[in-house]
Design a protein around this motif. Sequence first.
Motif, PDB file in Angstrom:
ATOM      1  N   GLU A  71      18.477  22.746  43.109  1.00  0.00           N
ATOM      2  CA  GLU A  71      19.773  23.167  42.582  1.00  0.00           C
ATOM      3  C   GLU A  71      19.562  23.915  41.261  1.00  0.00           C
ATOM      4  OE1 GLU A  71      23.055  20.030  43.455  1.00  0.00           O
ATOM      5  OE2 GLU A  71      21.214  18.903  43.079  1.00  0.00           O
ATOM      6  N   THR A  72      19.893  25.186  41.245  1.00  0.00           N
ATOM      7  CA  THR A  72      19.691  25.991  40.042  1.00  0.00           C
ATOM      8  C   THR A  72      20.876  25.836  39.086  1.00  0.00           C
ATOM      9  OG1 THR A  72      20.800  27.960  40.911  1.00  0.00           O
ATOM     10  CG2 THR A  72      18.456  27.679  41.455  1.00  0.00           C
ATOM     11  N   LYS A  73      20.649  26.197  37.827  1.00  0.00           N
ATOM     12  CA  LYS A  73      21.725  26.117  36.832  1.00  0.00           C
ATOM     13  C   LYS A  73      22.894  27.026  37.211  1.00  0.00           C
ATOM     14  CE  LYS A  73      18.823  24.867  32.857  1.00  0.00           C
ATOM     15  NZ  LYS A  73      18.357  25.278  31.502  1.00  0.00           N
ATOM     16  N   GLN A  74      22.569  28.218  37.710  1.00  0.00           N
ATOM     17  CA  GLN A  74      23.617  29.163  38.096  1.00  0.00           C
ATOM     18  C   GLN A  74      24.434  28.623  39.267  1.00  0.00           C
ATOM     19  OE1 GLN A  74      24.726  31.653  36.606  1.00  0.00           O
ATOM     20  NE2 GLN A  74      25.969  32.749  38.113  1.00  0.00           N
ATOM     21  N   GLU A  75      23.741  28.059  40.242  1.00  0.00           N
ATOM     22  CA  GLU A  75      24.422  27.458  41.398  1.00  0.00           C
ATOM     23  C   GLU A  75      25.354  26.336  40.956  1.00  0.00           C
ATOM     24  OE1 GLU A  75      23.049  23.942  44.319  1.00  0.00           O
ATOM     25  OE2 GLU A  75      21.706  25.669  44.309  1.00  0.00           O
ATOM     26  N   ILE A  76      24.849  25.450  40.111  1.00  0.00           N
ATOM     27  CA  ILE A  76      25.650  24.310  39.648  1.00  0.00           C
ATOM     28  C   ILE A  76      26.879  24.789  38.883  1.00  0.00           C
ATOM     29  CG2 ILE A  76      25.659  22.302  38.108  1.00  0.00           C
ATOM     30  CD1 ILE A  76      22.672  21.928  38.861  1.00  0.00           C
ATOM     31  N   LYS A  77      26.711  25.840  38.096  1.00  0.00           N
ATOM     32  CA  LYS A  77      27.840  26.394  37.351  1.00  0.00           C
ATOM     33  C   LYS A  77      28.924  26.905  38.299  1.00  0.00           C
ATOM     34  CE  LYS A  77      28.984  29.944  33.898  1.00  0.00           C
ATOM     35  NZ  LYS A  77      28.425  31.038  33.048  1.00  0.00           N
ATOM     36  N   THR A 128      30.371  23.881  40.516  1.00  0.00           N
ATOM     37  CA  THR A 128      31.179  22.976  39.698  1.00  0.00           C
ATOM     38  C   THR A 128      32.547  23.599  39.423  1.00  0.00           C
ATOM     39  OG1 THR A 128      29.240  21.968  38.657  1.00  0.00           O
ATOM     40  CG2 THR A 128      31.333  21.738  37.496  1.00  0.00           C
ATOM     41  N   SER A 129      32.560  24.910  39.172  1.00  0.00           N
ATOM     42  CA  SER A 129      33.848  25.582  38.933  1.00  0.00           C
ATOM     43  C   SER A 129      34.713  25.552  40.192  1.00  0.00           C
ATOM     44  CB  SER A 129      33.624  27.024  38.471  1.00  0.00           C
ATOM     45  OG  SER A 129      33.134  27.848  39.515  1.00  0.00           O
ATOM     46  N   TYR A 130      34.087  25.743  41.364  1.00  0.00           N
ATOM     47  CA  TYR A 130      34.836  25.663  42.619  1.00  0.00           C
ATOM     48  C   TYR A 130      35.361  24.241  42.841  1.00  0.00           C
ATOM     49  CZ  TYR A 130      32.923  30.236  44.095  1.00  0.00           C
ATOM     50  OH  TYR A 130      32.595  31.561  44.195  1.00  0.00           O
ATOM     51  N   ALA A 131      34.485  23.261  42.638  1.00  0.00           N
ATOM     52  CA  ALA A 131      34.879  21.869  42.857  1.00  0.00           C
ATOM     53  C   ALA A 131      36.010  21.463  41.918  1.00  0.00           C
ATOM     54  CB  ALA A 131      33.675  20.950  42.674  1.00  0.00           C
TER      55      ALA A 131
END
Length: 247
Positions: free
Chosen positions: A188-194, A197-200
């Motif tokens: 899980e990359t930082k960009q992916e998590i960002k 997380t915004s979608y969630a």
Amino acid sequence: MSLEKFKIAHDKQNSLLYWFPKICNLDIPVPKTEWVLVKEDLLQYLGSEKEFPKELRNKLIASGRKIGYPLFLRTDILSGKHDWERTCYAQTENDLIGHVYTLIETSECADILGLGINAFVFREFLQLDWKFKAFEGMPIARERRYFIKNGKVLCHHPYWIEDAIAKGWHKYPLPNNWKDILKELNKETKQEIKILTSYAMKVADIMDGFWSVDFAYSKSGKWYLIDMARGEVSWHPNCKYAKEVES
């Protein structure tokens, strides 16, 4: 399964008919989606000489043509994805009704009392950034599960864990290095998590209670929201929030 969890598993909120209309306009990528409502018990057509209802058959065929093939087929509750080539992956119109029958069987076997079918759902087939296939030809790609509760993101995890694939039945041989491939997919990359997380959080802002929210990564570089369910009855890996599922 406790009586409380049994009730939650059969709660109408798990139906795509409940949650999809609430999230489909949240500026989160989702597959193009159509559905055909089911108003009768379809079990009567399994293993019998009764003809499948012509009106329902025609509606199913029309929805398939509207979405286009190949397509992803499911009920409002489940997709039977581990049986990929016989359930959710309809490559052509000729596959459609046979896959519908298999989904009826899968729904009946999914729980002690079976899981009902309120609709057949036709979805745009997403070209995921998959790296190998498992089970009955299912593409294994970057997929994530986020848990949200009462306006907050609790945690997030890779969807496909090594143990699930290691213990599965596979129609085709797995690549020798599938474990290494899976480890790479599950980073899980930082960009992916960002992004996720915004979608969630967008979902958490409008959905009360405890939910799992699933995402998949496409070859186009987009993350798509592909599924949701009540968090109490969703698979949850071991983390400090897993007790939310156990309670």
